[in-house]
Design a protein around this motif. Structure first.
Motif, PDB file in Angstrom:
ATOM      1  N   PRO A 117       0.803  -1.210   0.000  1.00 13.70           N
ATOM      2  CA  PRO A 117       0.000   0.000   0.000  1.00 13.70           C
ATOM      3  C   PRO A 117       0.838   1.262   0.000  1.00 13.70           C
ATOM      4  N   GLN A 118       2.127   1.145   0.340  1.00 17.42           N
ATOM      5  CA  GLN A 118       2.997   2.331   0.326  1.00 17.42           C
ATOM      6  C   GLN A 118       3.598   2.606  -1.052  1.00 17.42           C
ATOM      7  N   GLY A 119       3.183   1.862  -2.055  1.00 15.57           N
ATOM      8  CA  GLY A 119       3.648   2.153  -3.413  1.00 15.57           C
ATOM      9  C   GLY A 119       4.830   1.326  -3.827  1.00 15.57           C
ATOM     10  N   GLY A 120       5.073   0.188  -3.194  1.00 18.08           N
ATOM     11  CA  GLY A 120       6.184  -0.675  -3.549  1.00 18.08           C
ATOM     12  C   GLY A 120       5.902  -1.456  -4.815  1.00 18.08           C
ATOM     13  N   PRO A 121       6.738  -2.463  -5.148  1.00 17.29           N
ATOM     14  CA  PRO A 121       6.565  -3.231  -6.385  1.00 17.29           C
ATOM     15  C   PRO A 121       5.202  -3.901  -6.466  1.00 17.29           C
ATOM     16  N   GLN A 122       4.537  -3.753  -7.588  1.00 21.70           N
ATOM     17  CA  GLN A 122       3.218  -4.342  -7.800  1.00 21.70           C
ATOM     18  C   GLN A 122       3.124  -4.940  -9.203  1.00 21.70           C
ATOM     19  N   ASP A 123       4.252  -5.485  -9.685  1.00 20.50           N
ATOM     20  CA  ASP A 123       4.267  -6.143 -10.988  1.00 20.50           C
ATOM     21  C   ASP A 123       3.793  -5.220 -12.107  1.00 20.50           C
ATOM     22  N   GLY A 124       4.158  -3.948 -12.039  1.00 25.64           N
ATOM     23  CA  GLY A 124       3.786  -3.009 -13.094  1.00 25.64           C
ATOM     24  C   GLY A 124       2.364  -2.529 -13.031  1.00 25.64           C
ATOM     25  N   ALA A 125       1.653  -2.802 -11.931  1.00 28.96           N
ATOM     26  CA  ALA A 125       0.255  -2.378 -11.831  1.00 28.96           C
ATOM     27  C   ALA A 125       0.157  -0.874 -11.636  1.00 28.96           C
ATOM     28  N   ARG A 126      -0.866  -0.274 -12.253  1.00 35.07           N
ATOM     29  CA  ARG A 126      -1.142   1.154 -12.101  1.00 35.07           C
ATOM     30  C   ARG A 126      -2.632   1.371 -12.334  1.00 35.07           C
ATOM     31  N   GLY A 127      -3.100   2.587 -12.051  1.00 36.40           N
ATOM     32  CA  GLY A 127      -4.505   2.875 -12.235  1.00 36.40           C
ATOM     33  C   GLY A 127      -4.936   2.730 -13.685  1.00 36.40           C
ATOM     34  N   TRP A 128      -6.228   2.411 -13.883  1.00 36.82           N
ATOM     35  CA  TRP A 128      -6.740   2.206 -15.234  1.00 36.82           C
ATOM     36  C   TRP A 128      -6.599   3.465 -16.094  1.00 36.82           C
ATOM     37  N   ARG A 129      -6.733   4.622 -15.512  1.00 35.44           N
ATOM     38  CA  ARG A 129      -6.636   5.847 -16.310  1.00 35.44           C
ATOM     39  C   ARG A 129      -5.247   5.970 -16.944  1.00 35.44           C
ATOM     40  N   GLU A 130      -4.216   5.776 -16.156  1.00 33.43           N
ATOM     41  CA  GLU A 130      -2.843   5.874 -16.664  1.00 33.43           C
ATOM     42  C   GLU A 130      -2.549   4.763 -17.657  1.00 33.43           C
ATOM     43  N   ALA A 131      -2.964   3.539 -17.314  1.00 34.35           N
ATOM     44  CA  ALA A 131      -2.676   2.400 -18.182  1.00 34.35           C
ATOM     45  C   ALA A 131      -3.387   2.526 -19.524  1.00 34.35           C
ATOM     46  N   ALA A 132      -4.664   2.945 -19.498  1.00 33.52           N
ATOM     47  CA  ALA A 132      -5.424   3.065 -20.742  1.00 33.52           C
ATOM     48  C   ALA A 132      -4.887   4.196 -21.610  1.00 33.52           C
ATOM     49  N   HIS A 133      -4.474   5.282 -20.991  1.00 34.22           N
ATOM     50  CA  HIS A 133      -3.933   6.393 -21.787  1.00 34.22           C
ATOM     51  C   HIS A 133      -2.708   5.955 -22.569  1.00 34.22           C
ATOM     52  N   GLU A 134      -1.818   5.223 -21.918  1.00 31.02           N
ATOM     53  CA  GLU A 134      -0.618   4.739 -22.600  1.00 31.02           C
ATOM     54  C   GLU A 134      -0.988   3.742 -23.698  1.00 31.02           C
ATOM     55  N   ALA A 135      -1.943   2.843 -23.408  1.00 31.18           N
ATOM     56  CA  ALA A 135      -2.317   1.810 -24.371  1.00 31.18           C
ATOM     57  C   ALA A 135      -3.038   2.369 -25.584  1.00 31.18           C
ATOM     58  N   LEU A 136      -3.774   3.458 -25.406  1.00 36.24           N
ATOM     59  CA  LEU A 136      -4.533   4.038 -26.516  1.00 36.24           C
ATOM     60  C   LEU A 136      -3.737   5.081 -27.293  1.00 36.24           C
ATOM     61  N   TYR A 137      -3.002   5.927 -26.575  1.00 34.43           N
ATOM     62  CA  TYR A 137      -2.424   7.118 -27.207  1.00 34.43           C
ATOM     63  C   TYR A 137      -0.902   7.210 -27.128  1.00 34.43           C
ATOM     64  N   GLY A 138      -0.253   6.299 -26.408  1.00 38.17           N
ATOM     65  CA  GLY A 138       1.200   6.322 -26.333  1.00 38.17           C
ATOM     66  C   GLY A 138       1.834   5.841 -27.625  1.00 38.17           C
ATOM     67  N   PRO A 139       3.167   5.846 -27.681  1.00 44.07           N
ATOM     68  CA  PRO A 139       3.844   5.317 -28.875  1.00 44.07           C
ATOM     69  C   PRO A 139       3.400   3.883 -29.151  1.00 44.07           C
TER      70      PRO A 139
END
Length: 336
Positions: A7-29
């Motif tokens: 919960p303090q933001g340590g390793p989570q196997d690359g997990a992140r919020g859906w907003r950040e993840a979807a933005h990269e998947a839709l509009y990133g390189p």
């Protein structure tokens, strides 16, 4: 959905919020909306269903033109333009006198497609000081949002997602997101209930409307309102014409229906696509049988157009889309 490992933001196997993840998947390189086939390679919108849709939008632009007093400089802005299908169709359907005064702007993150008419401007952001019509067809559903889920203690927590689509629980929702959730999508304390936080869409829409000096902004999307929020959210994926699991890997569209009532600004209103297109002359009425005798070819064309109009206005299909009309300094052009 299991808790995050740290919960303090340590390793989570690359997990992140859906907003950040979807933005990269839709509009990133290499993101989905930068792929060469464009959205039409994966799903069908009203624009792709029939040229009647672009013709109706052209008639709406003519109504806005009249409300503005037929200015020397009129602008049509196509938000999330895909490969320019709508803006090209509107330009072709306009009366020449109106088209000659119109600036055509397509707003899209992908590169300009080959074959688009030269007068169409291809922009990454909408122009400012617009007098005319800003039209956003299926844009807001692709403005990424965070997903929340109620845990076993009745607390809404942000959902984190790994690159493979597996999810885990993040921190409790707080701040502006919590206020939005309480106002627009309150969740009972029942484990497993989900919601999508529409605050980024509210802000995106307000920003788009702010580009208008005078005229009309329209958003068209899959939507829901406060009296019928889906209990488990609507986040999903689409690829090659099929609904698929939402995985933020850049190979599929990631979309969620829009809480469109939260986007409405003062003076705006919601109506169904069926209502809007009927007002603009797209009704799906069958041609009279007498035409089959007097003009057989004309009857076949009219019958095909009626079939396409019926698809665009079908209550359980495209006609169930919601239109948000936001006039700026003009009367509502679709008011009866």
């Amino acid at each position: 959905m299991r808790p995050a490992t740290s919960p303090q933001g340590g390793p989570q196997d690359g997990a992140r919020g859906w907003r950040e993840a979807a933005h990269e998947a839709l509009y990133g390189p290499g993101g989905f909306y930068r792929r060469p086939e464009g959205p039409a390679g994966h799903f069908r919108t009203s624009v792709h269903a029939s040229p009647l849709f672009a013709a109706a939008v052209a008639r709406l632009l003519c109504r806005v033109d009249e409300a503005l007093g037929r200015p020397a400089d009129l602008t049509f802005v196509d938000m999330a333009a895909g490969r320019g299908e709508l803006v090209a169709g509107v330009r072709a359907a306009l009366p020449p006198e109106v088209a000659s005064r119109t600036r055509f702007c397509a707003v899209e993150v992908a590169d300009r497609p080959a074959g688009l008419p030269e007068p169409v401007e291809w922009l990454e952001t909408p122009p400012r000081g617009v007098r005319g019509l800003l039209f956003a067809n299926e844009w807001l559903d692709n403005v990424p949002v965070d997903v929340v889920e109620v845990d076993g203690s009745g607390v809404p927590r942000r959902v984190l997602v790994r690159p493979d689509g597996s999810e885990l629980a993040g921190d409790p929702v707080d701040g502006e997101d919590a206020h939005w959730l309480e106002r627009w999508w309150p969740l009972p304390a029942e484990e497993g209930l989900r919601a999508e936080i529409g605050l980024p869409r509210d802000r995106a829409w307000a920003g788009a409307v702010g580009c208008l000096e005078q005229g009309l902004a329209v958003a068209v999307d899959y939507a829901h309102t406060a009296d019928a929020r889906p209990p488990f959210g609507t986040l999903t994926g689409f690829r090659e014409g099929r609904e698929v699991p939402p995985v933020p890997d850049g190979t599929r569209d990631l979309t969620a229906h829009v809480a469109l009532d939260s986007c409405v600004l003062p003076g705006g209103r919601l109506l169904s696509q069926r209502e809007a297109l009927h007002t603009l002359g797209v009704t799906g009425a069958r041609p009279p049988l007498t035409l089959a005798s007097s003009d057989p070819a004309g009857y076949v064309r009219a019958l095909a157009a009626a079939s396409e109009a019926s698809e665009l206005t079908a209550p359980g299909g495209l006609g169930g889309f919601c239109w948000l009309l936001q006039p700026v300094g003009v009367p509502d052009p679709l008011a009866r």
